[in-house]
Motif scaffolding. Structure first.
Motif, short mmCIF file in Angstrom:
data_model
loop_
_atom_site.label_atom_id
_atom_site.label_comp_id
_atom_site.label_asym_id
_atom_site.label_seq_id
_atom_site.Cartn_x
_atom_site.Cartn_y
_atom_site.Cartn_z
N VAL A 40 26.46 35.95 32.62
CA VAL A 40 26.92 35.03 31.59
C VAL A 40 27.50 35.83 30.44
O VAL A 40 26.95 36.86 30.04
N THR A 41 28.60 35.36 29.91
CA THR A 41 29.19 35.96 28.71
C THR A 41 29.86 34.84 27.93
O THR A 41 29.84 33.67 28.34
N SER A 42 30.45 35.18 26.79
CA SER A 42 31.14 34.17 25.98
C SER A 42 32.26 34.82 25.20
O SER A 42 32.30 36.04 25.01
N LEU A 43 33.19 33.99 24.77
CA LEU A 43 34.30 34.44 23.93
C LEU A 43 34.63 33.33 22.95
O LEU A 43 34.22 32.17 23.12
N VAL A 44 35.38 33.68 21.91
CA VAL A 44 35.79 32.72 20.89
C VAL A 44 37.30 32.52 20.97
O VAL A 44 38.05 33.49 21.04
N TYR A 45 37.72 31.26 21.00
CA TYR A 45 39.15 30.94 21.08
C TYR A 45 39.41 29.64 20.35
O TYR A 45 38.78 28.62 20.64
N ASN A 46 40.34 29.67 19.40
CA ASN A 46 40.74 28.48 18.65
C ASN A 46 39.54 27.72 18.06
O ASN A 46 39.45 26.50 18.15
N GLY A 47 38.60 28.47 17.50
CA GLY A 47 37.45 27.84 16.88
C GLY A 47 36.43 27.30 17.86
O GLY A 47 35.51 26.60 17.45
N HIS A 48 36.59 27.59 19.14
CA HIS A 48 35.66 27.13 20.16
C HIS A 48 34.94 28.33 20.78
O HIS A 48 35.52 29.41 20.91
N ARG A 49 33.69 28.11 21.14
CA ARG A 49 32.95 29.11 21.89
C ARG A 49 32.97 28.72 23.36
O ARG A 49 32.52 27.63 23.73
N ILE A 50 33.49 29.59 24.19
CA ILE A 50 33.59 29.33 25.62
C ILE A 50 32.57 30.22 26.33
O ILE A 50 32.70 31.44 26.34
N ASN A 51 31.54 29.60 26.88
CA ASN A 51 30.54 30.33 27.68
C ASN A 51 31.01 30.38 29.13
O ASN A 51 31.30 29.34 29.73
N ILE A 52 31.10 31.57 29.69
CA ILE A 52 31.64 31.78 31.04
C ILE A 52 30.55 32.38 31.92
O ILE A 52 29.86 33.31 31.52
N VAL A 53 30.43 31.83 33.13
CA VAL A 53 29.49 32.37 34.12
C VAL A 53 30.29 32.91 35.30
O VAL A 53 31.00 32.15 35.97
N ASP A 54 30.19 34.22 35.53
CA ASP A 54 30.84 34.85 36.67
C ASP A 54 29.86 34.86 37.84
O ASP A 54 28.70 35.22 37.69
N THR A 55 30.31 34.44 39.02
CA THR A 55 29.41 34.27 40.17
C THR A 55 29.87 35.15 41.33
O THR A 55 31.03 35.54 41.40
N PRO A 56 28.97 35.47 42.27
CA PRO A 56 29.37 36.22 43.46
C PRO A 56 30.26 35.39 44.38
O PRO A 56 30.21 34.16 44.36
#
Length: 728
Positions: A157-173
């Motif tokens: 799991v990681t996250s980034l900030v874009y246009n005032g939004h927090r996007i939590n991303i889950v990378d899977t196998p």
């Protein structure tokens, strides 16, 4: 007929929207992170900023401001228009409104570019700015085995900030053996990005992960990756995907998925094929394409719904999806907060899954949010946030962490059952204990139990009566990764061959069911005949045969036991050019026995060191597994006979007798065929039912389960099959 009309209309609308958007690339304003002052104004107006921010360590505030500036610069350098406004600044350490959170998972078949896509999003958003990971590739694959094998093994799991939004991303196998990682993360996300290779199209694992996503009611965003390859076929792959969606019973909303074209390696994405052609043409001239990943990020904010849940007045609850080890804090539980809010120092309890029994009472010692490859401490988090919590060391995957007033555990997603098993036991060979430091059955048992807490796709069966433990998993690769991890930790093991897990039919107890898998094979046309012949002998049924560029694609339904040991044969039959992928399909009626494919073994009958003199006399009988000066012992398998029949006892330690009489002729130079060392995947696929694998930190050996030849012959007459044992 209605379906075809709807499909045609969908294609027309997609093409029309692409034409309308043509020529407008780069005109969309990209606002990522504003200055810290304007950001604090927004946070104060939203009621998020409080007096506690004045006491933050200067390094944290300074580090964040550097992050914001570099993030803006990262997109500005690509030609996008970045704007600075109050709504664009989000401090990753703060709890933000739920409508500014997006939780999304990335799913795909193996090697279709998921991890590369995540890398690109993190780098272009500035989440990796100021860290050494900015210059690395596949930064999410932090595990040593992942870097060596080039595959994703654990979801992250990681996250980034874009246009005032927090996007939590889950990378899977992407490999089918690690499908349990995909299943358990779906409770954390509100949508998924389905990444599909624009040349290969949907594969076996694509169908598996898409089935799980659709069953949860998620509407995927579809990204055709590697679109810049000359062999890409976007229209055909889009049609194949649409057929797959409809075959899996997708709703009208799910079928009308957003389609995007990307080259994660080059760092751009677009909705318009004409724009893609421009990027590809620029690359062919040695120019850098001006595109970015902003269309994908815009689509995430627009198409992915914000998380649901209540914060104010609702009790805190969170389903644990993953466990992390922290050297300073111990066990940390990662998951998505379902309701309420939580702060550091709050009292919490752990509820067991299913029973809702209180397993432990404790308090939150630390609260973390992951951004890029770093963890950022939070003072408060609420519903919709994906966070890590420390303070409850007894927590396990699928447990519920909740406030003191909560008495009901949250529902969790059950994973598909395992299909094969192996038995781990103490290494009892004559060479045991020379290399490893973890040797006893108690150490092995504790290590496997810890693994079962983290990896819900594995099942550990311990009868408590013997030193052996049965480990059940999804496939040979999953089990080999566990064995490799343990040997690197200093364990010495004896591992039995993998066997398929049969079960009785609920309608007829005398009817045996066995697992079946769908296998997709891409080979050269000249190799297709031998592949069909081999798989047919293994009870495989050919379901589809089609041409894919210069390859032949075949889809089989085959019993899982038919795949055991086939990987090495497939590699030889296709001269290393074939690609084989498989995924669990269903349990079905047992199809009977099939002919044995492996020949008999050459078994060592003496203890000592192998000599070139002895090996030279043994080699004409078959293929050797040991080299000159290798240590051997009675019961160790040192080679494979070239003919079918019974095992042959040989003496590889025999040395040439030396005398003081001069020989009449000159000794011949001994030239032995080089021996390739075993890999775990190869030996697991090769081993026979009466053999075992000896694993040490530096060696992998093949041996008989019973070392004494006399006892081995006696017990071979009394061997009972798995099916007979199940019926009894």
């Amino acid at each position: 007929m209605q379906a075809s009309i709807r499909i045609s209309g969908r294609r027309v609308s997609r093409l029309t929207s692409a034409k309308l958007a043509a020529g407008k690339s780069g005109s969309h304003p990209l606002s990522l992170c504003a200055a810290a002052i304007s950001g604090s104004n927004y946070l104060a107006e939203a009621g998020i900023l409080s007096g506690r921010h004045l006491a933050l360590p200067p390094t944290r505030v300074y580090g964040y401001r550097m992050y914001s500036a570099s993030a803006t610069a990262a997109f500005s350098s690509t030609g996008a228009n970045s704007t600075s406004n109050a709504d664009s600044a989000v401090d990753l350490g703060d709890m933000i409104p739920m409508d500014r959170i997006r939780n999304i998972g990335i799913i795909a078949h193996v090697d279709h570019g998921k991890t590369t896509l995540v890398d690109c999003l993190l780098k272009q958003s500035g989440a990796l700015s100021g860290s050494s990971a900015m210059q690395e590739t596949r930064v999410m694959d932090s595990n040593a085995l992942e870097k060596e094998r080039g595959i994703t093994i654990l979801s992250k799991v990681t996250s980034l900030v874009y246009n005032g939004h927090r996007i939590n991303i889950v990378d899977t196998p992407g490999h089918a053996d690690f499908g349990g990682e995909v299943e358990r993360i779906l409770s954390m996300v509100d949508s998924v990005i389905l990444v599909v290779d624009a040349t290969e199209g949907p594969m076996a694992q694509t169908k598996f992960v898409l089935t799980k996503a659709l069953s949860r009611g998620l509407t995927p965003l579809v990204v055709l990756n590697k679109i810049d390859r000359p062999t890409s076929r976007p229209d055909e792959v889009d049609s194949e995907l649409l057929e797959l969606f409809m075959a899996l019973g997708a709703s009208d909303e799910q079928t009308a998925y957003e389609l995007m074209y990307a080259s994660a390696k080059e760092g751009w994405c677009s909705k318009d094929l004409d724009q893609v052609a421009t990027y590809v043409d620029a690359a062919s001239k040695g120019q850098k394409a001006s595109g970015t990943m902003s269309p994908l990020l815009d689509a995430i904010i627009e198409k992915v719904p914000p998380p649901k849940g209540e914060r104010a007045g609702a009790p805190f609850s969170m389903l644990v999806t993953q466990l992390e080890a922290n050297p300073y804090l111990g066990k940390c539980a990662l998951g998505r907060i379902t309701s309420g809010t939580v702060r550091a120092g709050d009292r919490i309890r752990v509820l067991e899954p299913g029973t809702s029994n209180v397993k432990e009472d404790g308090k939150v010692t630390k609260l973390f949010l992951r951004s890029g490859v770093q963890q950022i401490e939070m003072a408060q988090a609420g519903a919709g946030d994906v966070v890590s919590i420390s303070g409850v060391p007894s927590v396990s995957v699928n447990s519920t962490i909740a406030g003191p007033d909560v008495s009901q555990a949250l529902e969790f997603i059950p994973v598909d059952p395992p299909t094969i098993s192996v038995t781990f036991s103490v290494n009892d060979s004559p060479l045991a204990g020379r290399e490893g430091s973890q040797l006893t059955s108690g150490m092995i048992r504790d290590r496997l139990r810890r693994e079962a807490e983290v990896n819900v796709a594995l099942q550990i069966v311990d009868d408590g009566k013997s030193e052996a433990m049965e480990v059940r998993g999804r496939g040979e690769l999953q089990l080999s990764v566990l064995i490799e991890t343990m040997r690197r930790e200093g364990f010495e093991l004896s591992v039995t061959p993998p066997r398929v897990l049969f079960k009785k039919s609920p309608k007829n107890p005398q009817q045996i069911l066995e697992p079946f898998e769908e296998i997709t094979i891409d080979v050269d046309h000249e190799s297709s005949g031998v592949v069909i012949e081999k798989l047919t002998k293994r009870k495989g049924e050919l379901k589809n045969f089609s041409d894919l560029a210069d390859k032949a694609r075949m889809v089989f339904h085959i019993p899982t036991r038919g795949l055991l040991g086939y990987a090495s044969e497939f590699k030889n039959d296709t001269h290393g050019t074939g690609v084989m992928n498989h995924a669990f399909l269903r349990y079905d009626n047992h199809v009977g026995a099939f002919e044995k494919s492996r020949k008999a073994s050459m078994v060592c009958m003496s203890l000592g060191t192998a000599t070139s003199y002895a090996l030279n006399t043994i080699e004409p009988r078959g293929r050797l597994f040991v080299r000159n000066s290798d240590e051997v012992y009675p019961g160790m398998v040192v080679g494979e006979l070239s003919k079918d029949g019974n095992d042959l006892d040989v003496n590889p330690t025999k040395a040439k007798q030396l005398t003081n009489i001069r020989a009449a002729g000159k000794d011949e130079t001994i030239r032995l065929t080089p021996v390739k060392p075993w890999t775990l995947e190869e030996i697991i696929a090769y081993v026979n039912p009466d053999e075992a694998i000896e694993v040490t930190p530096t060696q992998i050996r093949l041996r008989k389960q019973i070392l004494d030849s006399t006892k081995r012959k006696q017990l071979s007459r009394r061997r009972v099959s798995d099916i007979d044992e199940l019926l009894e």
